[in-house]
Scaffold this active site. Structure first.
Site, PDB file in Angstrom:
ATOM      1  N   THR B 154      40.362  36.165  47.287  1.00  0.00           N
ATOM      2  CA  THR B 154      39.161  35.617  47.930  1.00  0.00           C
ATOM      3  C   THR B 154      39.516  34.685  49.090  1.00  0.00           C
ATOM      4  OG1 THR B 154      38.115  35.684  45.785  1.00  0.00           O
ATOM      5  CG2 THR B 154      37.063  34.327  47.440  1.00  0.00           C
ATOM      6  N   GLY B 193      42.888  29.775  41.247  1.00  0.00           N
ATOM      7  CA  GLY B 193      43.256  28.723  40.303  1.00  0.00           C
ATOM      8  C   GLY B 193      44.744  28.432  40.375  1.00  0.00           C
ATOM      9  N   GLU B 436      34.459  37.569  39.136  1.00  0.00           N
ATOM     10  CA  GLU B 436      34.728  38.938  38.681  1.00  0.00           C
ATOM     11  C   GLU B 436      33.534  39.863  38.919  1.00  0.00           C
ATOM     12  OE1 GLU B 436      37.625  39.935  37.979  1.00  0.00           O
ATOM     13  OE2 GLU B 436      38.578  37.966  37.844  1.00  0.00           O
TER      14      GLU B 436
END
Lengths: 670, 670
Positions: B154, B193, B436
């Site tokens: 992303t 993350g 997701e």
């Protein structure tokens, strides 16, 4: 969010260039007039431009303790500035509401104000429940700031059910004192804002005991802390209750008493009294206290309006700037506002802002009228007003909170970031669903009024304005056959409300006939009863909208067209969200569902063109919006980046935890 | 939340004493067997009892930076403990999932784990997309912990639309290197993350350029930081993105490249390849990557299940302990769980837990079958499985998030406190609506499959299991007249799904006939299309429930009765929530609405008696629940108080802000 001179994003430029009306008309609509707009803007800048009120490290990066300290710092500066304005004669008491409220206040404080209850509850409680001597004595101290107060009613084990409060105030005629006690853990006061470490006094609601007899709950004014050292007095157990979903700057506290004595004069005695010898004189009329509850619930509608306006501004601007995916695979990525599903997530909430505004104005005028009548001992209209404000507070807070969440989700991952400000706005708005009357409890209060009204209608009694439709329904006249005028649709809302109320009443009566006690029959029917209150509320809102359409004349034709589209969207949207009830209770037929669906899609398409113009008209300054996604110039990615760079973690390339934890962990595995 | 030996609350004792079945049957139901339950309990205690993993100051009181440091500390301890277990042969790779997942993981970490992507994405990406040599080289380093990785796809301006990614990897045949660049601000990686300050490597997805030609997105493995000093390498711009609604311990980061060079061997080349001279060899089959997406979405259902089980446990226990208000004004205050409106807020979500469980089991088995077929190059069932997992992820995440919010609100003010743990659980669950695959995007993917299937059905083509009902509907056979068997109700769900799909398809075709391009016609019909996917999904869930009822035999009669009540509640509840569609598309008549409403009320009444027993059966340890309101012994007020006393603000009676801000403010007003 700091102001910068960046070029306005091209998509936003284009959106603004093709807006069909002048957004300033919307600003006038919400402010009331050009003069009021100017005054609001000036006041906002008076606070926003003060360098003392800028923060270099946003609250979100700080610890709970630091958030409190910074919030108190802010509160003291804001209050000094208010005082300055007042001393120079430029503002009155209304400025507190303005500065602490959902529009400006939630920007200045970001996560709550530890001093707000001093003004919002402590001073009003003294004014509403103190004798004139008590008012003179305490208000002087409270207004000068010598006494900082809060209002302590809710207990750890007791919220909704006032009679269940456990704190006791026992009169000791020998010393002419009340002795305050917290007999159980559940009797500890819990929740009052500012109680933790800020207030030095509180109005405390306790069960009054006279000669061993409980006289019910009464208000007492109690000193909690030494005025000079701020240390808690002996017999006072006090602290703060910890972190919450939002409002972490409000310093909500707990409070317990151990044989804490106060002079008899500290009972607020405008209503009931205790004489020196312990004689109790009961209040003549306690209906006046209803007035305060009604007032607070009306004002909450305005808070909710501002929360929703902010969220809508953020999500609409971002949806015009964000380009993602393709509609036609041969063309470039589209503005996400061009997806009909996105429009469906955004525009009904814009429409709701207008619905709340006209409803608020209507109910506010009603409140002013009734308040005037109350002071002339005319209580006739109070039950109607009370029933209306109950369901309006419940329905509009639930709609607003759900709306803000949908708007946040419509911004995708970036909406989840605090830099969007949407999570913070949600935290403030969802709290309204619980405080000042839990929503389900309020809906069932309205339902009680509706069931009673329905029975009166069946007996041929003429009902007040807001339930007059039950008179029609009781006559058993069927709704004329379906058509698509707005007025007709609004009649269908009435038919749904009346049908729901009729059916619920029949179900209660059936249960009672079957031997179930009335209270339990009520409980067993409560799902349907709460639906009654919602249907009634929704019908009230759409009728208010249609009344407003008829009355309004001052707008330009261009703005009027937009207004009509938004009103119509609200009316059509809520039929489709609940069309089972319309098939069940109105003359709507299955084939009409598709007609309304097409109409909804048509309205979304029409509103699409003006969406950015409409939220621009809300006139929410970037410094108040506090959102990287909602900035006026649309440079959302630059702002997201700038906000991230304020994180103290980004001050160093390597965090200390590498040496402390990660490196030893890696080594141990080699 | 520390364990204490307190007497169990009397109301809870009574609830447990009159439960009609043994809650352990529910535990077996969710764990799969007594053995699996024992294994889970043992593993949970292995982590929970470690004193290193206890915190004296809860995360909620700390600053963002401290939250990260504490989360990394926790991660290193947890990983060392996992390693220990694995070395002793007591656990395999599945332990990561277990320990990082929604049940145990969200208790150990509370607000996210900065190392989870190393295991959940980095290692799987290498396994799924690396050649065998690459796997050997990198997995050795990754498993030993020498390399800490994350997965960076992303970008700031790009999420859903993969083809829109902007990061470039340009091959330089002279040096046999790829040159990585971030040509714009929107091309910065954003969200991964652990990327902020934790990972030293990442799998980065970038547009591959060969001789000036773009070959689309490909994965590259890239070192970000020096393995010894942890300093970012030259050409790497890296940091963390700031605070969020939840998961503030995950250290989500941003990443930019300035002419950053990596050897050719660092492109993951299991699928497409770039040879030394710059020749491109295209992937033969990229359908295998679908398998990973499907796997992740199936696993998310289980995460959502645990979040909802936790929230239901908290709200049900608290509702049995909390006494507030009266049903009969002559009796004492009642447990709030006795209010039918409260039951209506609680029990449907308990029922949803069971619905998710059986659906998850069914889809998991389907996934295992299809995965086996994929490895034999049989792709026939992939589209059906893909379409199912899309709508299931969307519907179940939306239901779960909304359910948790309703459960939180049902706990009144105390639910708003972080000590309830409900706000934190919500923050984790609502994120699933976005990541997701954004929910609306997923629903429209399912809708595409449904519209295609409907057209095939009209052409007489036989459809796979999950859309077989469209074959029936295409024959134009009307649903037999309404009755109240569960099987009949489930047929009505099919009729609603088929009717919604038929109508949406007709609307698209009508638009196309009117000259609207197909893609735009699709967009204009998307509100109805997303309704199709929801209706299809709901029908799939209730059919799975009915299949499960038929198959299950191992339960006791007592538990089976409870199971049936819960399944039925789910089926009836979702008809009533959406009964307009049932009136429109099934043979349901207006008078049937009342019959179902009574049935709903009857089911709530039956489930009332066992509600505490059911959530006890979820077997969520107090140390995992982390909720003052949900504790097994029901001493909620004591726990709320203890939690508040952990606030650092309560370490001192007077906060420093009194001297700094409040006192000068008061003085200035005297």
């Amino acid at each position: 969010m700091q102001k910068q001179n960046m070029t306005v994003n091209k998509d936003l430029q284009y959106e603004r260039s093709r807006c069909t009306f002048d957004p300033i008309e919307i600003t006038y609509f919400f402010d009331g007039s050009p003069e009021k707009m100017e005054q609001r803007r000036k006041r906002e800048r008076y606070f926003l431009d003060d360098p003392q009120l800028k923060r270099n490290i946003p609250l979100k990066f700080r610890s709970h303790k630091e958030v409190y300290e910074e919030s108190l710092r802010t509160a003291c500066i804001v209050l000094s500035k208010i005082k300055e304005l007042q001393l120079s004669g430029k503002a009155g008491v209304e400025l507190y509401m303005h500065t602490f409220g959902a529009r400006l206040g939630s920007a200045l404080f970001q996560d709550g104000n530890p001093l707000s209850l001093h003004y919002a509850m402590f001073i009003p409680a003294i004014m509403g429940q103190g004798t004139s001597e008590q008012q003179e004595y305490w208000l002087t101290k409270a207004v000068s700031g010598d006494v900082i107060g809060t209002y302590a009613q809710t207990e750890l084990g007791h919220g909704t059910f006032l009679r269940g409060l456990e704190t006791t105030a026992t009169y000791d005629p020998k010393t002419k004192e009340f002795v305050l006690n917290s007999p159980t853990l559940t009797s500890y006061k819990w929740w009052p804002g500012g109680l933790g470490h800020t207030a030095n006094h509180a109005v405390v609601v306790a069960q009054l005991y006279l000669q061993g007899e409980c006289k019910g709950v009464h208000p007492f004014i109690i000193q909690l802390r030494d005025v000079n050292t701020h240390e808690p007095l002996k017999g006072i157990i006090i602290g703060e209750i910890g972190t919450k979903l939002g409002m972490n700057g409000t310093n909500n506290g707990f409070l317990g008493f151990r044989n804490f004595r106060i002079p008899r004069e500290n009972m607020l005695m405008q209503n009931s009294k205790v004489l020196e010898d312990g004689t109790y004189i009961k209040s003549v009329n306690d209906k006046l206290t209803y007035g305060t509850m009604v007032f607070v619930r009306v004002m909450l509608l305005q808070d909710l309006l501002y929360y929703l306006m902010k969220a809508a501004t953020i999500a609409v601007r971002y949806s015009a700037v964000r380009r993602q995916g393709q509609i036609n695979s041969e063309k470039s990525e589209v503005q996400i506002i061009d997806y009909v599903m996105q429009q469906y997530k955004l525009f009904p909430h814009i429409a709701t802002c207008f619905a709340i505004k006209v409803t608020f104005t209507y109910v506010w005028n009603m409140y002013v009228t009734v308040q005037g009548q109350l002071h002339q001992d005319d209580f006739e209209k109070l039950p109607e007003l009370h029933s209306l404000t109950c369901c309006l507070k419940a329905v509009i807070s639930a709609d607003t909170a759900a709306g803000i969440e949908q708007l946040r989700l419509s911004c995708g991952g970036h909406g989840y970031m605090n830099a969007s400000n949407l999570p913070i706005i949600y935290g403030l708005a969802t709290a309204v669903c619980t405080y000042e009357g839990e929503n389900t409890v309020l809906l069932l209060q309205t339902a009680r009024y509706l069931v009673k009204s329905w029975k009166q209608a069946l007996n041929g009694q003429l009902l007040p304005e807001s339930v007059k439709y039950l008179n029609e329904a009781a006559k058993g006249i069927k709704q004329r056959s379906w058509n698509n005028d707005l007025e007709y649709l609004v009649e269908a809302y009435d038919a749904v409300a009346a049908g729901t109320i009729r059916l619920a009443t029949e179900n209660i009566d059936r249960r009672i006939r079957n031997g179930i006690p009335p209270e339990e029959a009520w409980n067993q029917t409560s799902i349907e009863l709460s639906n009654c209150a919602v249907a009634h509320c929704r019908a009230f809102i759409v009728k208010t909208i249609v009344k407003t359409i008829k009355q309004s004349t001052s707008e330009s034709d261009e703005f009027r067209e937009v207004l009509l589209q938004l009103y119509e969207l609200y009316i059509v949207y809520w039929i489709l969200r609940n069309y089972g009830a319309f098939l069940q209770f109105s003359s709507m037929r299955k084939e009409d569902v598709q007609v309304l669906q097409s109409r909804l899609e048509y309205l979304l398409m029409k509103i699409r063109r003006n969406a950015v113009g409409i939220v621009d008209g809300f006139d929410i300054d970037d410094d108040i919006l506090c959102s990287a996604l909602g900035v006026y110039d649309g440079n959302v990615y630059e702002r997201l980046f700038q906000e991230a760079m304020k994180s103290p973690l980004n001050n160093e390339t390597v965090n200390i935890s590498f040496e402390k934890y990660l490196k030893p962990f890696i080594k141990s595995n080699l």
